[in-house]
Scaffold this active site. Structure first.
Site, PDB file in Angstrom:
ATOM      1  N   VAL A  42      53.677  -2.900  30.496  1.00 38.38           N
ATOM      2  CA  VAL A  42      53.763  -4.029  29.546  1.00 38.38           C
ATOM      3  C   VAL A  42      53.201  -5.315  30.143  1.00 38.38           C
ATOM      4  O   VAL A  42      52.424  -6.025  29.494  1.00 38.38           O
ATOM      5  CB  VAL A  42      55.216  -4.219  29.052  1.00 38.38           C
ATOM      6  CG1 VAL A  42      55.302  -5.384  28.070  1.00 38.38           C
ATOM      7  CG2 VAL A  42      55.726  -2.943  28.394  1.00 38.38           C
ATOM      8  N   LYS A  54      69.244 -13.616  24.954  1.00 39.16           N
ATOM      9  CA  LYS A  54      68.279 -14.689  25.242  1.00 39.16           C
ATOM     10  C   LYS A  54      67.016 -14.511  24.396  1.00 39.16           C
ATOM     11  O   LYS A  54      66.402 -15.492  23.986  1.00 39.16           O
ATOM     12  CB  LYS A  54      67.912 -14.656  26.729  1.00 39.16           C
ATOM     13  CG  LYS A  54      66.643 -15.394  27.054  1.00 39.16           C
ATOM     14  CD  LYS A  54      66.149 -15.065  28.434  1.00 39.16           C
ATOM     15  CE  LYS A  54      64.683 -15.412  28.575  1.00 39.16           C
ATOM     16  NZ  LYS A  54      63.749 -14.419  28.043  1.00 39.16           N
ATOM     17  N   ASN A  55      66.645 -13.270  24.129  1.00 42.51           N
ATOM     18  CA  ASN A  55      65.395 -13.056  23.402  1.00 42.51           C
ATOM     19  C   ASN A  55      65.578 -12.956  21.893  1.00 42.51           C
ATOM     20  O   ASN A  55      64.635 -12.577  21.175  1.00 42.51           O
ATOM     21  CB  ASN A  55      64.671 -11.836  23.965  1.00 42.51           C
ATOM     22  CG  ASN A  55      64.098 -12.132  25.352  1.00 42.51           C
ATOM     23  OD1 ASN A  55      64.045 -13.294  25.757  1.00 42.51           O
ATOM     24  ND2 ASN A  55      63.700 -11.108  26.071  1.00 42.51           N
ATOM     25  N   ARG A 107      58.891 -20.212  26.508  1.00 48.80           N
ATOM     26  CA  ARG A 107      57.755 -19.799  25.688  1.00 48.80           C
ATOM     27  C   ARG A 107      58.055 -19.935  24.199  1.00 48.80           C
ATOM     28  O   ARG A 107      57.204 -19.670  23.358  1.00 48.80           O
ATOM     29  CB  ARG A 107      57.398 -18.339  25.999  1.00 48.80           C
ATOM     30  CG  ARG A 107      56.915 -18.157  27.419  1.00 48.80           C
ATOM     31  CD  ARG A 107      56.471 -16.758  27.688  1.00 48.80           C
ATOM     32  NE  ARG A 107      55.320 -16.356  26.908  1.00 48.80           N
ATOM     33  CZ  ARG A 107      54.077 -16.752  27.146  1.00 48.80           C
ATOM     34  NH1 ARG A 107      53.821 -17.572  28.142  1.00 48.80           N
ATOM     35  NH2 ARG A 107      53.076 -16.336  26.390  1.00 48.80           N
ATOM     36  N   ASP A 149      61.936  -5.231  30.845  1.00 53.03           N
ATOM     37  CA  ASP A 149      62.990  -6.098  31.405  1.00 53.03           C
ATOM     38  C   ASP A 149      64.127  -5.307  32.058  1.00 53.03           C
ATOM     39  O   ASP A 149      64.986  -5.890  32.710  1.00 53.03           O
ATOM     40  CB  ASP A 149      63.572  -6.986  30.302  1.00 53.03           C
ATOM     41  CG  ASP A 149      62.502  -7.778  29.602  1.00 53.03           C
ATOM     42  OD1 ASP A 149      62.036  -8.765  30.157  1.00 53.03           O
ATOM     43  OD2 ASP A 149      62.101  -7.365  28.495  1.00 53.03           O
ATOM     44  N   CYS A 184      58.616 -17.009  32.364  1.00 50.06           N
ATOM     45  CA  CYS A 184      58.505 -16.416  33.690  1.00 50.06           C
ATOM     46  C   CYS A 184      57.047 -16.092  34.026  1.00 50.06           C
ATOM     47  O   CYS A 184      56.280 -15.675  33.162  1.00 50.06           O
ATOM     48  CB  CYS A 184      59.339 -15.145  33.754  1.00 50.06           C
ATOM     49  SG  CYS A 184      61.088 -15.505  33.807  1.00 50.06           S
TER      50      CYS A 184
HETATM   51  N1  EPU Z   1      49.883 -10.459  25.086  1.00 46.07           N
HETATM   52  C1  EPU Z   1      48.567 -10.860  24.996  1.00 46.07           C
HETATM   53  N2  EPU Z   1      48.261 -11.867  24.110  1.00 46.07           N
HETATM   54  C2  EPU Z   1      49.188 -12.477  23.332  1.00 46.07           C
HETATM   55  C3  EPU Z   1      50.541 -12.051  23.431  1.00 46.07           C
HETATM   56  C4  EPU Z   1      50.851 -11.036  24.326  1.00 46.07           C
HETATM   57  O1  EPU Z   1      47.686 -10.333  25.692  1.00 46.07           O
HETATM   58  O2  EPU Z   1      48.836 -13.379  22.554  1.00 46.07           O
HETATM   59  C5  EPU Z   1      50.243  -9.396  26.043  1.00 46.07           C
HETATM   60  C6  EPU Z   1      51.128  -9.940  27.189  1.00 46.07           C
HETATM   61  O3  EPU Z   1      50.360 -10.541  28.184  1.00 46.07           O
HETATM   62  C7  EPU Z   1      51.835  -8.688  27.643  1.00 46.07           C
HETATM   63  C8  EPU Z   1      52.011  -7.896  26.341  1.00 46.07           C
HETATM   64  O4  EPU Z   1      51.072  -8.443  25.406  1.00 46.07           O
HETATM   65  O5  EPU Z   1      51.025  -7.954  28.509  1.00 46.07           O
HETATM   66  C9  EPU Z   1      53.399  -7.965  25.749  1.00 46.07           C
HETATM   67  O6  EPU Z   1      53.797  -9.321  25.581  1.00 46.07           O
HETATM   68  P1  EPU Z   1      54.786  -9.773  24.414  1.00 46.07           P
HETATM   69  O7  EPU Z   1      54.075 -10.746  23.551  1.00 46.07           O
HETATM   70  O8  EPU Z   1      55.374  -8.555  23.802  1.00 46.07           O
HETATM   71  O9  EPU Z   1      55.901 -10.546  25.237  1.00 46.07           O
HETATM   72  P2  EPU Z   1      56.578 -11.917  24.887  1.00 46.07           P
HETATM   73  O10 EPU Z   1      56.868 -12.022  23.444  1.00 46.07           O
HETATM   74  O11 EPU Z   1      55.850 -13.031  25.556  1.00 46.07           O
HETATM   75  C10 EPU Z   1      59.038 -11.057  25.039  1.00 46.07           C
HETATM   76  C11 EPU Z   1      60.231 -11.418  25.890  1.00 46.07           C
HETATM   77  C12 EPU Z   1      60.044 -10.896  27.292  1.00 46.07           C
HETATM   78  C13 EPU Z   1      59.859  -9.382  27.224  1.00 46.07           C
HETATM   79  C14 EPU Z   1      58.675  -9.032  26.297  1.00 46.07           C
HETATM   80  C15 EPU Z   1      58.475  -7.555  26.113  1.00 46.07           C
HETATM   81  C16 EPU Z   1      60.946 -13.461  24.879  1.00 46.07           C
HETATM   82  C17 EPU Z   1      61.105 -14.942  24.982  1.00 46.07           C
HETATM   83  N3  EPU Z   1      60.378 -12.856  25.903  1.00 46.07           N
HETATM   84  O12 EPU Z   1      57.945 -11.728  25.658  1.00 46.07           O
HETATM   85  O13 EPU Z   1      61.222 -11.191  27.995  1.00 46.07           O
HETATM   86  O14 EPU Z   1      59.629  -8.880  28.506  1.00 46.07           O
HETATM   87  O15 EPU Z   1      58.870  -9.646  25.017  1.00 46.07           O
HETATM   88  O16 EPU Z   1      59.591  -6.977  25.517  1.00 46.07           O
HETATM   89  O17 EPU Z   1      61.355 -12.856  23.897  1.00 46.07           O
HETATM   90  C18 EPU Z   1      62.562 -11.760  29.810  1.00 46.07           C
HETATM   91  O18 EPU Z   1      63.494 -11.796  29.017  1.00 46.07           O
HETATM   92  O19 EPU Z   1      62.696 -11.873  31.058  1.00 46.07           O
HETATM   93  C19 EPU Z   1      61.205 -11.624  29.291  1.00 46.07           C
HETATM   94  C20 EPU Z   1      60.109 -11.858  29.991  1.00 46.07           C
END
Ligand code: EPU
Length: 440
Positions: A335, A27-28, A100, A313, A124
């Site tokens: 995280v 999914k990611n 997202r 996750d 989420c």
């Molecule tokens: N963060 C910020 N500002 C930003 C971006 C991120 O403060 O502009 C913070 C977030 O709030 C969080 C941390 O940085 O505390 C990490 O967030 P990250 O950007 O790494 O997460 P993401 O890209 O939004 C993806 C996955 C998530 C997974 C995380 C960490 C996707 C669509 N989602 O999220 O997956 O938990 O990376 O590996 O790729 C899931 O699959 O259930 C899921 C939530």
């Protein structure tokens, strides 16, 4: 194609689960491969694609941009976008409210149309989830970003390579920089970048398209902008998050599940923790079989972290498994500050879990002084009992499925569409491991 299935799942628990399930593309990663396909007008082919809601959302979004998407029965997706037409804000909101991923379309849309509107994002509810790193990076690359109350509007004549340092190694912000800088003028150096396998998979796709990207030591990624990218054919990375969910289900129910398609290489940290907790696994060339090593599971101390740490996750299914372990387990989530929302319902099912605002671990974490309940202590083993639960988020949702299958008696899980965001054919797979379930 749209994932239409029943929204309520009734589960009769208390039995070991045995059998085989398969995992396909993650999914990611797949939706991001699909965003990469928007960087070229050539046809791009992605194989091993799961039929999940997040892929549906991307298919609909690419169609709305004027692209062609074909998803065939052999789990192959073909994306062609001869041209891109920007989507009006109200229509774009339909997509962003569910996922997202739309924020990642900035790079391709800016490169091909010079303008993009991104509404408030879905995904989420597991914490604040801001996009400030994305916005800052786009500005450094030369985009003009206007932040409105309910949407972002971004313009760029042409992006220019630059030095960017992320405040935290965010997966999404790293993907944003990759997708925005591959067609920018000059060199971009991204430091403090995320280096998750999902990022490496996106880099592999971009390299197939003609990009020049190197991953250097200490989380530095260097991107040499090129003038044009071409189509690609790529087999999607198997979902290591889904594989771990089935592993925890096997151990929690004293069962044995062969996860076809699971790969050891990207799951090593999980496998170490699983073994420490008393789980057993056998790795074959086709997948991994998960079970218990002995009669009992062992309590343990765990902290989630960026790669190569224990993934955030993996935390939720693992926590449910630890409710069945002997003794006190501790989990420190570093995280996301809000990733223990699912614990309340587990407590109603009889789990003995205490939440803490304190950091119960050694990793220096951003949530220490934020009044965030981001550590838990779990006392086990507990006999769980069935309950009625409204699923709050994707990974929390699967952890309720595990809890309901461990529990004595009946459970009723509603809001199942959230699970379908990331898990394909969930009811079919549960039946394949002899779960006693009934859909409504
Ligand atoms: N963060 C910020 N500002 C930003 C971006 C991120 O403060 O502009 C913070 C977030 O709030 C969080 C941390 O940085 O505390 C990490 O967030 P990250 O950007 O790494 O997460 P993401 O890209 O939004 C993806 C996955 C998530 C997974 C995380 C960490 C996707 C669509 N989602 O999220 O997956 O938990 O990376 O590996 O790729 C899931 O699959 O259930 C899921 C939530």
């Amino acid at each position: 194609m749209n994932v239409m299935e029943a929204d309520t799942l009734n589960i009769e628990g208390g039995h070991p689960l045995e059998g085989e399930v398969f995992v396909r593309g993650a999914k990611n990663t797949v939706p991001k491969n699909m965003v990469a396909a928007l960087l070229t007008s050539d046809t791009c082919v992605i194989k091993n694609v799961s039929h999940i809601v997040d892929v549906d959302v991307m298919c609909d979004m690419i169609s709305a941009f004027g692209g062609d998407v074909a998803f065939t029965d052999d789990h192959t997706l073909r994306v062609t976008t001869p041209s891109l037409t920007p989507i009006p804000l109200d229509q774009m909101g339909d997509f962003a409210g569910k996922s997202r991923i739309p924020i990642l379309a900035c790079g391709p849309l800016l490169a091909r149309t010079g303008h993009v509107i991104i509404p408030a994002l879905g995904g989420c509810q597991i914490g604040n989830r801001p996009v400030d790193f994305h916005i800052e990076a786009l500005k450094i690359l030369g985009a003009k970003v206007e932040v409105h109350e309910t949407y972002l509007e971004i313009f760029a004549g042409h992006l220019r390579g630059a030095k960017i340092r992320l405040p935290y190694p965010s997966v999404g912000a790293t993907e944003q920089v990759l997708l925005s800088s591959v067609l920018a003028d000059g060199v971009t150096e991204l430091s403090n970048a995320a280096i998750e396998p999902e990022i490496m998979d996106l880099i592999a796709v971009l390299q197939k398209m003609g990009a020049i990207i190197s991953v250097d030591t200490h989380r530095v990624i260097t991107i040499h902008g090129v003038k044009k990218l071409c189509g690609f054919t790529h087999k999607a990375l198997p979902d290591r998050l889904e594989a771990a969910s089935w592993a925890c289900l096997a151990a929690a129910t004293k069962g044995r599940i062969f996860v076809r398609g699971a790969e050891q290489m990207n799951m090593m940290t999980f496998l170490n923790a699983f073994r420490q907790a008393g789980g057993a696994f056998e790795i074959t060339e086709f997948g991994i079989e998960f079970s218990r090593a002995g009669e009992t599971l062992r309590s343990m101390v765990l902290e989630t972290d960026i790669h190569p740490g224990f993934m955030t996750d993996w935390q939720q299914p693992f926590a449910v498994m630890l409710t069945q372990a002997d003794g006190l387990s501790v989990i420190h989530e570093t995280v996301y500050e809000g990733r223990f929302g699912y614990v309340e319902a587990l407590k109603l099912m009889g789990a003995r879990i205490q939440l803490y605002q304190k950091c119960l671990g050694q990793i220096s974490c951003r949530f220490a002084n934020r009044n965030a309940l981001h550590s838990v202590v779990i006392a086990g083993p507990t006999t769980l009992k069935g309950a009625e639960i409204h699923i709050p988020d994707l990974r929390g949702g699967f952890s309720y499925i595990i809890a309901a299958l461990v529990a004595q008696g009946s459970s009723k899980l509603s809001n199942m569409w959230l699970i379908r965001r990331g898990y394909e054919d969930i009811a079919k797979k549960l039946r394949a491991i002899k779960a006693n379930i009934h859909e409504e």
